[in-house]
Design a protein around this motif. Structure first.
Motif, short mmCIF file in Angstrom:
data_model
loop_
_atom_site.label_atom_id
_atom_site.label_comp_id
_atom_site.label_asym_id
_atom_site.label_seq_id
_atom_site.Cartn_x
_atom_site.Cartn_y
_atom_site.Cartn_z
N GLU B 169 0.84 -1.20 0.00
CA GLU B 169 0.00 0.00 0.00
C GLU B 169 0.87 1.25 0.00
O GLU B 169 0.63 2.21 -0.73
N ARG B 173 0.90 4.05 -3.00
CA ARG B 173 0.60 5.45 -2.71
C ARG B 173 1.75 6.34 -3.20
O ARG B 173 1.53 7.39 -3.81
N GLU B 203 -5.70 -3.21 13.08
CA GLU B 203 -6.93 -3.18 12.26
C GLU B 203 -7.36 -1.77 11.85
O GLU B 203 -7.73 -1.54 10.69
N PRO B 204 -7.26 -0.78 12.77
CA PRO B 204 -7.60 0.59 12.34
C PRO B 204 -6.70 1.09 11.21
O PRO B 204 -7.14 1.83 10.34
N MET B 205 -5.45 0.65 11.19
CA MET B 205 -4.53 1.06 10.11
C MET B 205 -4.94 0.42 8.79
O MET B 205 -4.86 1.04 7.73
N ARG B 207 -7.90 -0.42 7.91
CA ARG B 207 -9.10 0.28 7.44
C ARG B 207 -8.76 1.66 6.86
O ARG B 207 -9.16 1.99 5.75
N GLU B 208 -7.98 2.40 7.63
CA GLU B 208 -7.57 3.75 7.25
C GLU B 208 -6.89 3.76 5.88
O GLU B 208 -7.05 4.69 5.09
N ARG B 209 -6.11 2.71 5.60
CA ARG B 209 -5.35 2.68 4.35
C ARG B 209 -6.13 2.04 3.20
O ARG B 209 -5.60 1.81 2.12
N GLY B 210 -7.38 1.71 3.47
CA GLY B 210 -8.24 1.18 2.41
C GLY B 210 -7.90 -0.23 1.97
O GLY B 210 -8.17 -0.62 0.84
N THR B 328 4.77 -1.75 10.10
CA THR B 328 3.44 -1.28 9.73
C THR B 328 3.53 -0.20 8.64
O THR B 328 2.58 0.52 8.38
#
Lengths: 77, 396
Positions: B169, B173, B203-205, B207-210, B328
């Motif tokens: 990812e 980007r 998990e929030p990362m 999600r945040e990164r699509g 990460t």
């Protein structure tokens, strides 16, 4: 004849007991009973979610001081 | 008095750390490996997703201390009852103690279609050439759906799977392709990271990164013509670029008696002393054994240290400690830390931990020789999982 296979995952924290369950699932057939032994507390929720997803059945969950025992019947393979 | 012979099969992390911790004045130590090169495997990730050209191999001969013998030979059979190992090139090796540390063998043939995907696209787990192959596809990618994940739950290094998705990812980007790409991370586990406490951290990362996650996705078949992966659980996933880490198996070596191996050829050993079931003079170290812990460098390292003590007549046991660095991306990392008695701690990613992971890559060769042992001892002491859990775990 149906067989019961014991999967001893006691002590496994990462990746955890679900690894051994998924491995055993690959080698199982319809009618098999899998008995997963674990100490990781997450095993209850994870095996439930796994059974729902895969269409298999949790027959019983028992906890003694040394382990949690989840009994699973393979209905779908 | 003749010296006791210690035979070590495998010149990976576990085998070399064991060899370098044995007193060669007291023991006749021989390491046998079919290759004379040792690779720093955690760097495969950076070859595959960053195109790193760093040299990550060294000859095994340069990584053993004086007095340890190295023989390049392929062992075909080990007979635990006769205490003999049979080499394909140089004959028969007898021993007083044997340690099998042969790692895992990738097995792409167990899943229909995977062999073709593996040969065409490579992966980021199995060897440096496969990582280079994958980078050639990732660096030329122009947009579409990338399916990335592990084909089955039997896999090395649990964090590395998601590390791959994170680094992918970051790369997309950086080159401006993020908006044209769908990254789908499939996993046989119930969530992005198998251990729940660490999943809460990452998990929030995700999600945040699509990054899309397909849980409970254990690869059953790959239809190469229609570019579709189907899972045992009945889901399917269409891809433009497949990045599939193949399942792995235990050793290829025939071991007598064969009852010491499980159906995937991993060697059954007890979880504290790594003794092969039924034998006091035979050990299985690292990824090749059935211990209920992660297949990772640190476990091989700590198991080897314990086995070296046991062989030399001192008490030692392995407590199941894992300490897996977890990149990460965007310059941060964390560690997955647990042991047999303590669950994974929700240890948050920081820049300092990323620096530690990068430092580890630099001092790796020292860790094989044992010269970095004092640093590790201190680190392990300050990061005991029960301590971290106390500090970071929130009450449910």
């Amino acid at each position: 004849m149906d067989t019961t296979k014991i999967i001893d995952s006691r002590g496994a924290a990462c990746p955890g007991p679900i690894t051994d369950l998924a491995r055993a699932y690959r080698n199982s057939k319809v009618g098999d009973i899998l008995e997963l032994w674990a100490t990781d507390k997450g095993v209850r929720a994870d095996t439930q979610a796994w059974a729902t997803k895969t269409g298999n059945e949790i027959l019983d969950v028992k906890e003694d001081p040394e382990k949690i025992v989840v009994k699973i019947k393979i209905n779908k393979r | 008095m003749t010296m006791k012979k210690v035979l070590i099969i495998g010149g990976g992390g576990g085998g070399l750390i064991l060899a370098n911790h044995l007193d060669t004045n007291e023991y006749d130590v021989t390491v046998v490996d079919k290759s004379d090169q040792h690779f720093y495997q955690p760097w495969f990730l950076y070859v595959a997703f960053k195109g790193s050209k760093r040299k990550i191999s060294k000859p095994i001969g340069e990584l053993i201390k004086p007095g340890v013998n190295f023989v390049k030979d392929e062992i075909s059979t080990i007979n635990l009852d006769e205490k003999k190992a049979y080499g394909s090139r140089k004959g028969i090796y007898d021993y007083d103690y044997i340690a099998i540390a042969t790692g895992t063998v990738p097995d792409p043939d167990v899943i229909p279609g995977l062999r073709q995907v593996y040969e065409e696209y490579g992966d980021y787990h199995t060897n440096v050439w496969n990582s280079e192959k994958l980078w050639s596809h990732v660096s030329k990618f122009k947009g579409g759906t990338i399916a990335i994940g592990q084909a089955s739950p039997t896999c090395k290094c649990p964090p590395s799977l998601l590390e791959g998705a994170f680094l992918l990812e970051e790369h997309l980007r950086k080159v401006g392709l993020k908006d044209k790409t769908r990254i789908v991370f499939f996993t046989p586990f119930p969530r992005a990271y198998p251990a729940e406490p660490m999943n809460k951290v990452v998990e929030p990362m995700v999600r945040e990164r699509g990054i899309e996650v397909m849980p409970f996705f254990d690869v059953d078949t790959i239809d190469v013509q229609n570019k579709t992966i189907t899972s045992l659980e009945g889901d399917s996933l269409k891809y433009d670029l497949p990045i599939v880490v193949p399942p792995c198996r235990g050793t290829k070596i025939k071991i007598i008696p064969e009852t010491v191996q499980d159906e995937d050829r991993f060697i059954k050993a007890d979880k504290k002393y790594m003794k092969i079931a039924g034998y006091d003079d035979a050990f299985a170290i690292g990824d090749c054994n059935t211990l209920p812990t992660s297949k990772t460098g640190v476990t091989a390292h700590l198991e080897a240290m314990a086995v070296s003590e046991i062989i030399q007549g001192r008490y030692a046991e392995f407590n199941g400690r894992i300490n897996c660095p977890f990149d990460t991306a965007y310059g941060k990392a964390t560690f997955v830390i647990a042991d047999y008695n303590n669950p994974v701690a929700p240890y948050p990613p920081t820049r300092v931990k990323h620096m530690m992971k990068m430092t580890m890559a630099r001092i790796y060769w020292m860790t094989l020789m044992g010269t970095a042992d004092p640093i590790f001892e201190q680190f392990f002491k300050f990061t005991r999982p029960e301590k971290l859990n106390k500090k970071y775990a929130t009450s449910e």
